[in-house]
Design a protein around this motif. Structure first.
Motif, PDB file in Angstrom:
ATOM      1  N   SER A  32       0.826  -1.218   0.000  1.00 10.74           N
ATOM      2  CA  SER A  32       0.000   0.000   0.000  1.00 10.74           C
ATOM      3  C   SER A  32       0.853   1.258   0.000  1.00 10.74           C
ATOM      4  CB  SER A  32      -0.891   0.069   1.242  1.00 10.74           C
ATOM      5  OG  SER A  32      -1.426  -1.139   1.540  1.00 10.74           O
ATOM      6  N   SER A  52       0.130   7.809  -0.013  1.00 11.69           N
ATOM      7  CA  SER A  52       0.289   6.353  -0.043  1.00 11.69           C
ATOM      8  C   SER A  52       0.973   5.861   1.222  1.00 11.69           C
ATOM      9  CB  SER A  52       1.108   5.988  -1.280  1.00 11.69           C
ATOM     10  OG  SER A  52       1.493   4.669  -1.234  1.00 11.69           O
ATOM     11  N   TYR A  88      -7.705   2.529   0.655  1.00 10.69           N
ATOM     12  CA  TYR A  88      -8.089   2.301  -0.738  1.00 10.69           C
ATOM     13  C   TYR A  88      -7.663   3.476  -1.599  1.00 10.69           C
ATOM     14  CZ  TYR A  88     -10.955  -1.859   0.040  1.00 10.69           C
ATOM     15  OH  TYR A  88     -11.384  -3.124   0.319  1.00 10.69           O
ATOM     16  N   THR A  97      -3.376   1.847  -7.216  1.00 12.69           N
ATOM     17  CA  THR A  97      -4.739   1.415  -7.538  1.00 12.69           C
ATOM     18  C   THR A  97      -4.831  -0.071  -7.860  1.00 12.69           C
ATOM     19  OG1 THR A  97      -5.031   3.589  -8.394  1.00 12.69           O
ATOM     20  CG2 THR A  97      -6.732   2.033  -8.904  1.00 12.69           C
ATOM     21  N   THR A 148      -4.999  -1.769  -4.712  1.00 19.18           N
ATOM     22  CA  THR A 148      -6.308  -1.588  -4.084  1.00 19.18           C
ATOM     23  C   THR A 148      -7.285  -2.624  -4.613  1.00 19.18           C
ATOM     24  OG1 THR A 148      -5.833   0.754  -4.085  1.00 19.18           O
ATOM     25  CG2 THR A 148      -8.046   0.116  -3.525  1.00 19.18           C
ATOM     26  N   LYS A 192     -12.023   6.520  -5.989  1.00 19.03           N
ATOM     27  CA  LYS A 192     -11.464   5.454  -5.165  1.00 19.03           C
ATOM     28  C   LYS A 192     -12.128   5.389  -3.792  1.00 19.03           C
ATOM     29  CE  LYS A 192      -6.878   4.539  -5.598  1.00 19.03           C
ATOM     30  NZ  LYS A 192      -5.434   4.907  -5.650  1.00 19.03           N
ATOM     31  N   ALA A 222     -14.368   2.501  -2.104  1.00 16.67           N
ATOM     32  CA  ALA A 222     -14.069   2.019  -0.752  1.00 16.67           C
ATOM     33  C   ALA A 222     -15.345   1.921   0.070  1.00 16.67           C
ATOM     34  CB  ALA A 222     -13.073   2.946  -0.072  1.00 16.67           C
TER      35      ALA A 222
END
Lengths: 599, 280
Positions: A186, A196, A280, A285, A288, A348, A352
């Motif tokens: 992540s 991030s 997320y 991505t 994710t 995103k 989530a």
């Protein structure tokens, strides 16, 4: 079956059935070999070697599982097979769920491996400080962090072990094996790196906290039963609790609830969901997508294992306690996920919240678990949950694969620079005109999330809610349908936005200045009800800079083509979603076998 | 098996101390105090283990946790800075009170529920420890939990790999060693070898007076750059040169002036004062 408890005074060598252990060995072994590849293979050949190795391992393990199912398991009369003195317990449920995880992970891997022009999701080297000269140098030299592939495989290995665990210790270790690589991956995003890293740290801290709950639960259950072997805990007093253990039941209740806290955290159910939107959003991505689809599948496997082992057999009181817990969590997840999803402005984050709502929908099925009536060992929720997770997993991997191809850009023509994802909803306006394939695929995924007929999501929701109705929880099913209706609003809004709204930012004129919200290294971008638009960086490859001044972005949005692999993944996910929606019969028939006792 | 009196006494001595230590871990503002509290709790825990006849676990607790993990922890604290303390700023207002409320609530729930539990007599300890505790443990580990042992190994590989990914920076620029530095210096037309040492004269602190080249001219570069920037350099004016010349002459004739030593002492004092001033 091998003896479950070996309390012999003499050392008894455990029987190891390699055939049944092969899938785990294949995936985890490939991961270890991948670490060696990092050390011994030349940098140029590393990525292709790693990718091949990982794909072969994932598909090989999936194929092996199918073979085990068809050729080894089906002829026997067993409902489960205990491996290595009961450390693992393999059943139809386990095999099916593992195969789902492996297939979805293979699709996710194709997306992760996408390094086509401008589409790389990962920082050239995660050790570089965001914005430093070293990072810039690493970027220009074209470094790649190929360690993602072994990390990915380790995570998948953990996910395979998680729903197969036959004792609580194995379950805990599997939980850690699947979590650790995810924490690291992540934090490896190429763009908006501070966000991030923040996501990674949050995930790690909260994950460690939830692991502590799981451990405490283990300790309490052990205090009650004197064993951590799931079989041994229920065996012997499946129908009647021994006199000596009656006094310790509070320990068992508390222990099981705490075990559930640990696994529901991984699922992302309210109130253990706080990490979900931030992680997320912050994670690369493609990761994710993998995380959302596969972790959820693995963690639900563990949820079901805990619920089925503990709820129906150890007395009605425990059944009631667990059912109430699950119902409360399910209602909270559905409501919060659906309602907060409506006010999100970031794709995103929206997905989530949608995943939180989906966790609630799956829990609706889990809540339909019935107490043991003394005759049948059948749990219809098993097959419903697997089908739901397959449908959700395909759509999720596909949806995030699309999200990562829609990018902000700067400059025009040949010197256009691709930046991070254009996640603000306004940037998605008119995508249907720009890139019909992606827009159609994304619409299919959204419709599947919404549970519109002819998509896999509909069948998934239908079977899941049916379990709840059969379990006497019709009002919960009604609530779930209402929440789905709320959620339809924000899914359809995106579809309308993509196809029927003109792009706000035409290529000729820059979009009006948007406010860049200062994103601190910690703290900011919490659950603000209104999504915070995050502008991209003027320079590619540099993380989000701290800034509290207004900055103009060119607002240009480009849609990348993506690699062949990621396009294949999107197409497969789309076809799969539609096919499962139109012809769910064969899959549902196959899954019918998983409803037997022993998940 | 009943709890013996000795065991009970030890427990009631250790348990409150451990609770205090744990509270110290939570409330200590300084990270080092927190770490020390944790070490204290862990050592006490080891004693409890040994008391309950889990000798192996007790020793491992000391060797692995207290010995290795916590010491590493303290090392890291030393590197980060011992003085670093927790920031007490709340990013979300009221968070702390909500947190305390929730924590107390959870604690109450746990305590009340588990206190309701009536546990039967424990059995099986003698059987498990029939052949010493480590041997019994080894038997269980290598039979029932051998798979867990193996997958813990992959967990460790993951951890090592993850740590490397997050911290290892590959060298991207060529390494600059002594030869490269020398070559660069030559290319830049700098002084090719060591700079000359400062001059050594009887009446001066040698560091602050330039050396003389063969023609008797002072070499600026021979005095430390720091002294030059601070202005603590003593120029080698003609006086000194003549002085040196006369001293040389005097030495040749064997006439040692007594005043030179006194002057040198005075000079030294001055320099010391200047240096301290500079340092301050």
């Amino acid at each position: 079956m091998t003896p479950l408890i070996a309390a012999a005074p003499q050392f008894v060598q455990p029987e190891i059935w390699w055939t049944w252990l092969a899938p785990y060995l294949l995936v985890l072994g490939a991961a270890v070999v991948g670490v060696l590849v990092e050390a011994f293979v030349a940098p140029r050949a590393r990525r292709s070697t790693q990718l091949t190795l990982a794909l072969v391992a994932l598909l090989g393990a999936a194929g092996w599982n199918v073979w085990l199912w068809v050729d080894q398991f089906a002829p026997t009369e067993f409902k489960a097979i205990a491996l290595v003195n009961g450390s693992l317990m393999v059943s139809y449920f386990t095999l099916a769920l593992q195969t789902v995880i492996l297939v979805v992970a293979a699709l996710a891997l194709l997306v992760v491996a996408d390094r086509s022009r401008g589409a790389d999701d990962f920082a050239p080297t995660a050790a570089a400080i965001p914005g430093s000269d070293y990072e810039e140098l690493a970027r220009t030299k074209g470094l790649q962090q190929t360690e993602i592939y072994p990390l990915f495989l380790f995570a998948v290995g953990g996910m395979m072990l998680f729903p197969a665990a036959g004792n609580l210790l194995t379950m805990f270790i599997a939980l850690e094996i699947l979590s650790l690589p995810l924490y690291v991956m992540s934090g490896m995003a190429r763009h908006r790196r501070l966000l991030s890293q923040e996501a990674s740290l949050k995930y790690f801290l909260l994950g460690a906290f939830s692991s502590a709950f799981f451990l405490m639960g283990m300790a309490l259950v052990y205090g009650y039963a004197g064993t951590i072997n799931l079989w041994a805990i229920t065996n012997g007093h499946a129908l009647q609790v021994p006199e000596a253990l009656v006094g310790g039941r509070p320990l068992l209740v508390m222990g099981v609830v705490m075990l559930l806290v640990g696994v529901l955290f991984k699922v992302g159910a309210v109130p253990f969901h706080q990490w979900t939107p931030d992680v997320y959003q912050g994670a690369p991505t493609s990761i994710t997508g993998f995380m959302a689809a596969c972790t959820k599948a693995a963690a639900f496997g563990a949820v079901i294992r805990i619920v089925v082992w503990f709820a129906p057999f150890i007395g009605l009181d425990l059944h009631e306690e667990i059912q109430v817990t699950i119902v409360i969590v399910a209602i909270a997840s559905m409501l919060l996920g659906s309602v907060l999803g409506v006010v999100q402005h970031d794709v995103k984050r929206l997905l989530a919240y949608s995943s939180i709502a989906h966790a609630g929908f799956v829990l609706v099925a889990v809540a339909g678990v019935l107490p043991y009536d003394g005759q049948t060992f059948v749990f219809p929720m098993n097959s419903a949950v697997i089908f739901y997770l397959l449908a959700y997993g395909l759509a999720t991997v596909g949806a995030f694969a699309v999200v990562r191809l829609v990018r902000e850009s700067q400059g025009r023509g040949a010197d256009a620079v691709t930046l991070g994802e254009a996640t603000h909803l306004s940037q998605w306006a008119g995508l249907g005109r720009r890139s019909p394939f992606l827009a159609v695929a994304f619409s299919v995924f959204l419709l599947s999330f919404a549970g519109i007929p002819l998509t896999a999501g509909f069948i998934g929701k239908f079977t899941a809610f049916k379990v709840a109705v059969d379990g006497g929880l019709w009002w919960l099913a009604v609530l779930a349908v209402l929440c789905s209706a709320i959620a339809v609003f924000f899914y359809v809004r995106i579809i309308v936005l993509m196809f029927f709204v003109d792009p706000a930012a035409d290529d000729t004129e820059p979009e009006p200045a948007r406010e860049v919200v200062a994103v601190g290294a910690l703290g900011a971008t919490s659950d603000a009800p209104v999504g915070t638009p995050l502008a991209g960086e003027p320079e590619a490859g540099v993380g989000l800079r701290l800034s509290d001044e207004l900055r103009r972005t060119s607002g240009g949005v480009t849609v990348l083509k993506g690699s062949v692999g990621s396009r294949v993944a999107i197409a497969v996910a789309m076809v799969g979603t539609l096919l499962l929606g139109v012809l769910p019969g064969p899959v549902l028939d196959l899954l019918e076998k998983t409803v037997n006792f022993l998940p | 098996m009943m709890t013996s009196t000795g065991e009970a006494v030890l427990f009631w001595v250790l348990a409150p101390a451990m609770v205090l230590g744990a509270l110290g871990l939570v409330f200590a503002r300084k990270a080092v105090y927190a770490a020390l509290s944790m070490i204290f709790v862990m050592v006490c825990l080891a004693m409890v283990y040994v008391m309950q006849q889990a000798e192996f676990l007790g020793i491992v607790q000391v060797v692995v946790y207290t010995g290795a993990v916590m010491m590493l922890f303290v090392f890291v604290l030393m590197l980060v800075g011992v003085d670093a303390s927790t920031s007490a700023v709340e990013t979300i207002k009221g968070q702390r009170w909500i947190g305390i409320l929730m924590g107390v609530g959870l604690g109450t729930l746990l305590v009340t529920v588990t206190a309701r539990a009536a546990l039967p007599e424990t059995v099986g300890l003698d059987e498990a420890n029939s052949e010493t505790n480590p041997a019994g443990l080894a038997r269980v580990l290598m039979s029932d939990f051998v798979l867990d042992l193996e997958i813990v190994a992959t967990l460790l590989v993951t951890a090592a790999l993850a740590a490397l990914v997050l911290t290892h920076r590959r060298r991207l620029t060529p390494k600059i060693g002594q030869p490269e530095r020398a070559a660069a210096r030559m290319l830049a037309g700098d002084h090719p070898v060591n700079l000359p040492a400062p001059g050594v004269y009887a009446r001066h602190n040698a560091m602050d007076v330039p050396a003389l080249d063969p023609e008797g001219n002072p070499i600026e570069a021979s005095v430390s750059r720091v002294l030059r920037i601070r202005g603590q350099e003593h120029s080698l004016d003609t006086d000194v040169t003549t002085l040196v010349a006369t001293r040389d002459a005097a030495e040749l004739t064997g006439d040692h002036g007594t005043d030179t030593a006194a002057e040198r002492g005075g000079q030294n004092d001055d320099t010391d004062a200047a240096t301290t001033e500079g340092e301050a």
